[in-house]
Motif scaffolding. Structure first.
Motif, PDB file in Angstrom:
ATOM      1  N   UNK A  36      -2.372  -6.492   9.145  1.00 40.85           N
ATOM      2  CA  UNK A  36      -2.840  -5.135   8.256  1.00 40.85           C
ATOM      3  C   UNK A  36      -3.156  -5.883   6.762  1.00 40.85           C
ATOM      4  N   UNK A  37      -3.959  -5.266   6.349  1.00 43.83           N
ATOM      5  CA  UNK A  37      -4.314  -5.377   4.881  1.00 43.83           C
ATOM      6  C   UNK A  37      -3.504  -4.643   4.064  1.00 43.83           C
ATOM      7  N   UNK A  38      -2.577  -5.117   3.171  1.00 37.35           N
ATOM      8  CA  UNK A  38      -1.830  -4.605   2.223  1.00 37.35           C
ATOM      9  C   UNK A  38      -2.353  -4.186   1.263  1.00 37.35           C
ATOM     10  N   UNK A  39      -3.067  -5.017   0.433  1.00 33.50           N
ATOM     11  CA  UNK A  39      -4.021  -4.966  -0.732  1.00 33.50           C
ATOM     12  C   UNK A  39      -4.955  -5.766  -0.933  1.00 33.50           C
ATOM     13  N   UNK A  40      -5.801  -5.928  -1.957  1.00 35.29           N
ATOM     14  CA  UNK A  40      -6.916  -6.779  -2.014  1.00 35.29           C
ATOM     15  C   UNK A  40      -6.660  -8.222  -1.586  1.00 35.29           C
ATOM     16  N   UNK A  70      12.651  -8.057   5.454  1.00 33.15           N
ATOM     17  CA  UNK A  70      13.479  -9.024   6.171  1.00 33.15           C
ATOM     18  C   UNK A  70      13.906  -8.798   7.503  1.00 33.15           C
ATOM     19  N   UNK A  71      14.138  -7.544   7.888  1.00 33.49           N
ATOM     20  CA  UNK A  71      14.625  -7.438   9.190  1.00 33.49           C
ATOM     21  C   UNK A  71      13.449  -7.021  10.241  1.00 33.49           C
ATOM     22  N   UNK A  72      12.324  -7.394   9.855  1.00 28.30           N
ATOM     23  CA  UNK A  72      11.245  -7.055  10.801  1.00 28.30           C
ATOM     24  C   UNK A  72      10.306  -8.300  11.069  1.00 28.30           C
ATOM     25  N   UNK A  73       9.709  -8.075  12.224  1.00 28.78           N
ATOM     26  CA  UNK A  73       8.730  -9.523  12.423  1.00 28.78           C
ATOM     27  C   UNK A  73       7.724  -9.471  11.870  1.00 28.78           C
ATOM     28  N   UNK A  74       7.734  -9.547  10.472  1.00 33.32           N
ATOM     29  CA  UNK A  74       6.417  -9.659   9.571  1.00 33.32           C
ATOM     30  C   UNK A  74       6.682 -10.597   8.510  1.00 33.32           C
ATOM     31  N   UNK A  75       5.424 -11.123   7.959  1.00 35.20           N
ATOM     32  CA  UNK A  75       5.360 -11.988   6.739  1.00 35.20           C
ATOM     33  C   UNK A  75       4.151 -11.473   5.972  1.00 35.20           C
ATOM     34  N   UNK A  76       4.213 -11.594   4.743  1.00 38.81           N
ATOM     35  CA  UNK A  76       3.089 -11.382   3.889  1.00 38.81           C
ATOM     36  C   UNK A  76       2.420 -12.753   3.602  1.00 38.81           C
ATOM     37  N   UNK A  77       1.096 -12.638   3.698  1.00 37.40           N
ATOM     38  CA  UNK A  77       0.051 -13.610   3.443  1.00 37.40           C
ATOM     39  C   UNK A  77      -0.583 -13.265   2.153  1.00 37.40           C
ATOM     40  N   UNK A  78      -0.658 -14.483   1.177  1.00 41.01           N
ATOM     41  CA  UNK A  78      -1.041 -14.282   0.256  1.00 41.01           C
ATOM     42  C   UNK A  78      -2.661 -14.815   0.121  1.00 41.01           C
ATOM     43  N   UNK A  79      -3.693 -14.117  -0.020  1.00 43.30           N
ATOM     44  CA  UNK A  79      -4.949 -14.807   0.301  1.00 43.30           C
ATOM     45  C   UNK A  79      -5.313 -15.736  -0.795  1.00 43.30           C
ATOM     46  N   UNK A  80      -5.154 -15.340  -1.988  1.00 42.92           N
ATOM     47  CA  UNK A  80      -5.816 -16.112  -3.184  1.00 42.92           C
ATOM     48  C   UNK A  80      -5.166 -17.732  -3.082  1.00 42.92           C
ATOM     49  N   UNK A  81      -3.988 -17.911  -2.434  1.00 41.64           N
ATOM     50  CA  UNK A  81      -3.306 -19.398  -2.388  1.00 41.64           C
ATOM     51  C   UNK A  81      -3.220 -19.923  -0.824  1.00 41.64           C
TER      52      UNK A  81
END
Length: 105
Positions: A36-40, A70-81
């Motif tokens: 899912x896209x969180x923000x730009x 932390x308790x979920x099966x998720x990570x954030x990915x930071x597109x700029x880097x």
């Protein structure tokens, strides 16, 4: 990595459907979240907990886990880097996990 590259990749996977809103699109397999896209510049990618730490260790500039996830099966990915291959790997893990959960490849 750009959002357009992410969209092309995730939509190339079998059974993936786009949902969500225009501002926050999301891609699902059999109604189970893949990404899912969180923000730009940020994605939320669902990954197996058993693989999350290795992704964070191998690609510390690409992924993070804020306290709320932390308790979920998720990570954030930071597109700029983000390293493109790392993001594709996380999306593949999410897709495989959701296909297994739904019982179909």
């Amino acid at each position: 990595m750009t959002l357009e590259e992410v969209v092309r990749y995730v939509e190339s996977l079998p059974h993936v459907k786009r949902k969500g809103t225009e501002a926050q699109p999301a891609w699902y397999v059999h109604d189970r979240l893949v990404v899912r896209q969180q923000d730009s510049q940020t994605l939320v990618i669902r990954v197996p907990l058993s693989r999350r730490e290795s992704l964070l260790e191998e690609y510390p500039d690409t992924f993070g886990v804020p306290p709320r996830m932390e308790a979920h099966h998720k990570v954030e990915a930071y597109l700029e880097q983000a390293e493109p291959q790392a993001v594709r790997t996380a999306i593949d893990l999410a897709w495989e996990m959701q296909c297994r959960t739904s019982g179909s490849p």
